[in-house]
Scaffold this active site. Structure first.
Site, PDB file in Angstrom:
ATOM      1  N   ASP A   1       0.765  -1.355   0.081  1.00  0.00           N
ATOM      2  CA  ASP A   1      -0.133  -0.006  -0.159  1.00  0.00           C
ATOM      3  C   ASP A   1       0.690   1.415  -0.115  1.00  0.00           C
ATOM      4  O   ASP A   1       2.099   0.831   0.898  1.00  0.00           O
ATOM      5  CB  ASP A   1      -0.816  -0.111   1.082  1.00  0.00           C
ATOM      6  CG  ASP A   1      -1.568   0.917   1.202  1.00  0.00           C
ATOM      7  OD1 ASP A   1      -2.565   1.739   0.491  1.00  0.00           O
ATOM      8  OD2 ASP A   1      -1.860   1.978   2.649  1.00  0.00           O
ATOM      9  N   GLU A  21      14.566 -15.813  -0.156  1.00  0.00           N
ATOM     10  CA  GLU A  21      15.229 -16.522   0.572  1.00  0.00           C
ATOM     11  C   GLU A  21      13.900 -18.231   0.369  1.00  0.00           C
ATOM     12  O   GLU A  21      14.545 -19.023   0.764  1.00  0.00           O
ATOM     13  CB  GLU A  21      15.435 -16.089   2.217  1.00  0.00           C
ATOM     14  CG  GLU A  21      17.145 -15.612   2.277  1.00  0.00           C
ATOM     15  CD  GLU A  21      16.668 -14.414   3.167  1.00  0.00           C
ATOM     16  OE1 GLU A  21      15.800 -14.844   4.004  1.00  0.00           O
ATOM     17  OE2 GLU A  21      17.468 -13.703   3.801  1.00  0.00           O
TER      18      GLU A  21
END
Length: 559
Positions: free
Chosen positions: A225, A274
């Site tokens: 956002d 990751e």
């Protein structure tokens, strides 16, 4: 001999093997269709009039059968709800009105079992004024380390009675509020939404931890956002004679689209990479140009960015071709897919926008010509779904829902409505709970009514009323997504081959696929481009030519 092709054909059901394929497809996000769920308005499981996570979970099979690849959930975090959950008090908790963390876990697991991915909203520009950090900042007073996590400043004037600068809130009025000890704090949105100071290392540390929390929960990505708003220009300079901010505008501002945001996203990308499973980021980044938007999706930053220039474009062939070309050209050098969108929870639904004369912007409070708006909206949706890249669908647009433009003032909840200046505050109109059934107190939304009143006749637009009905908007979407899934020339890629077409008509080829969109108010005649796959209106073919009605899009294939 002539042939007629109706508006929608029966969709191909998604098979178990297709579900499995979605789950393991590489680079899935490059051509994904992602469905936005506004949880409070999607489905209510406990009859309190407010949608919730369990309600979303029970409706996941509907989204699977619709044919989307992923679901983006607007905020469901613990919040006082001053701005419909975009004022977050605890980023690691579910607000009781939506359920619990166990409900979130069950939703994620069920979605994955159905071959759907889950993207959650992240709100890093500001917190709630009820966040523990902000409450501590108020309690500890001026000069305390806690205040450095936000933008606290002394005021101007003889006694500090004037705001520190002339910035305005997106929701109208000053972007500053004075607290009891005399200092002012910055809030680009509502006063209940103080902006974080991203120059403070603790803010970055906290959000990296929040990312890992939800990634460990199994989410497949984040919609960021106000992705363009985290970093403010050094010194917080006055706007001066610059036009004051309007909601979701594209002007250059000292609090939006500052270059410093990109270092934040490069750090975030390391975290995401990751994790297995191709998790993604999508940016809500309102920028002056699509070229600036492309900066957010460079290879070491975010994956997608909403194309608000496209959303704001009128139903006009020349304008549409221009923004399509600029978007594809801007995204190609950074290797990112274009990301197309027509509606969301912050703007008037495109069914209503296209029902009104151009030039009224994305916040419209007039119903307009609803038949015209629906016809154009259906055509615009097929055009969007034919373009290379990813597409976002806002809940209810597959039903052809218009904005509710006559909500009584006393039921409105958009904070912009109560601020007076700035945005008109009519976002409530696109947030009315969607209808599932023809009848009932809330047309199947829940047993206890709905938090915003639904209009009479809403049931005739419901999922129940449109399912299995040839030519309905729901069946058009189902068919379009089935075709898109089965056609290798749709979605993928980064270019279109424009074809000659009459004025006011867009025509392009992608391999064996051809899309023709008539944006005029009259029927046009174009060459037949093979076998009709789908059309948003009734197309007639004779002697190698096709008559395409006004405001209609048609898909052909030569295969």
């Amino acid at each position: 001999m002539s042939q007629q092709h109706s508006a929608a054909q029966a969709p191909t059901p998604r098979t178990a093997s297709a579900v499995a394929t979605v789950g393991r497809r590489r680079d899935w996000w490059r051509d994904a269709v992602i469905y936005q769920v506004y949880p409070r308005s999607f489905a209510d499981s406990n009859g309190d009039g407010m949608g919730d996570l369990e309600g979303v979970r029970t409706r996941l099979p509907y989204l699977r059968d619709l044919g989307v690849d992923a679901v983006w959930l607007s905020p469901f975090y613990a919040s006082p709800q001053a701005d419909a959950g975009y004022d977050v008090a605890d980023y690691r908790a579910v607000d009781p009105m939506f359920g619990t963390l166990l409900d979130a876990d069950a939703l994620i697991r069920d979605a994955h079992a159905l071959g759907l991915r889950i993207i959650v909203d992240l709100v890093p520009n500001h917190s709630s004024d009820q966040h523990e950090w902000f409450k501590r900042a108020l309690a500890e007073g001026p000069g305390s380390p806690s205040r450095d996590r936000y933008h606290f400043r002394p005021g101007k004037g003889e006694n500090g009675e004037l705001p520190p600068n002339d910035w305005e809130s997106v929701f109208g009025g000053p972007a500053w509020t004075r607290v009891a000890d005399g200092e002012w704090y910055l809030h680009l949105f509502a006063p209940e939404q103080p902006d974080f100071n991203w120059e403070h290392p603790a803010v970055g540390d906290e959000f990296r931890s929040i990312l890992r929390f939800w990634l460990d929960m199994g989410v497949d990505g984040f919609r960021i956002d106000v992705a363009h708003g985290l970093v403010k220009a050094e010194g917080l300079p006055d706007l001066g004679g610059h036009d004051q901010l309007k909601l979701l505008g594209n002007d250059v501002m000292p609090f939006f689209d500052q270059d410093g945001v990109h270092e934040i996203y490069r750090q975030w990308r390391h975290i995401l990479d990751e994790y297995s499973g191709e998790r993604i980021f999508v940016a809500e980044a309102w920028t002056p140009t699509v070229e600036r938007t492309a900066h957010y999706v460079r290879p070491d930053e975010l994956h997608q960015a909403f194309n608000f220039q496209y959303l704001s474009t009128h139903w006009d062939a020349g304008e549409l071709r221009g923004v399509i070309d600029r978007t594809l050209e801007a995204m190609r050098p950074v290797g990112a897919p274009s990301t197309w969108v027509l509606s969301n929870h912050d703007v008037t639904r495109h069914t209503t926008r296209f029902a009104n004369p151009p030039g009224l912007g994305t916040q419209i409070r007039l119903p307009g010509d609803r038949a015209l708006g629906l016809r154009r909206a259906r055509a615009a949706s097929l055009l969007m779904l034919a373009l290379p890249g990813s597409a976002y669908v806002y809940q209810g647009e597959e039903l052809g829902l218009p904005d509710v433009t006559d909500l009584p003032d006393e039921v409105r909840q958009d904070p912009a409505y109560f601020r007076g200046a700035g945005q008109d505050g009519f976002r409530d109109g696109c947030r009315v709970p969607i209808p599932w059934t023809r009848t009932g107190s809330s047309y199947g939304f829940g047993d206890g009514g709905s938090w915003l009143p639904q209009p009479e006749g809403w049931g005739e637009l419901s999922v129940e009323a449109q399912t299995g009905v040839p030519g309905s908007t729901l069946e058009l979407y189902r068919a379009a997504l089935a075709v898109r899934r089965d056609q290798p020339d749709l979605g993928a890629g980064d270019a279109v081959e424009w074809l000659r077409a009459p004025e006011g008509v867009l025509a392009f080829r992608r391999g064996d696929f051809v899309c023709v969109a008539n944006t005029t108010g009259e029927s046009v005649t174009v060459p037949v481009h093979g076998r009709v796959l789908l059309a948003s209106g009734e197309v007639t073919e004779a002697d190698g030519e096709a008559k395409v009605p006004a405001d209609t899009t048609v898909w052909w294939t030569r295969a």
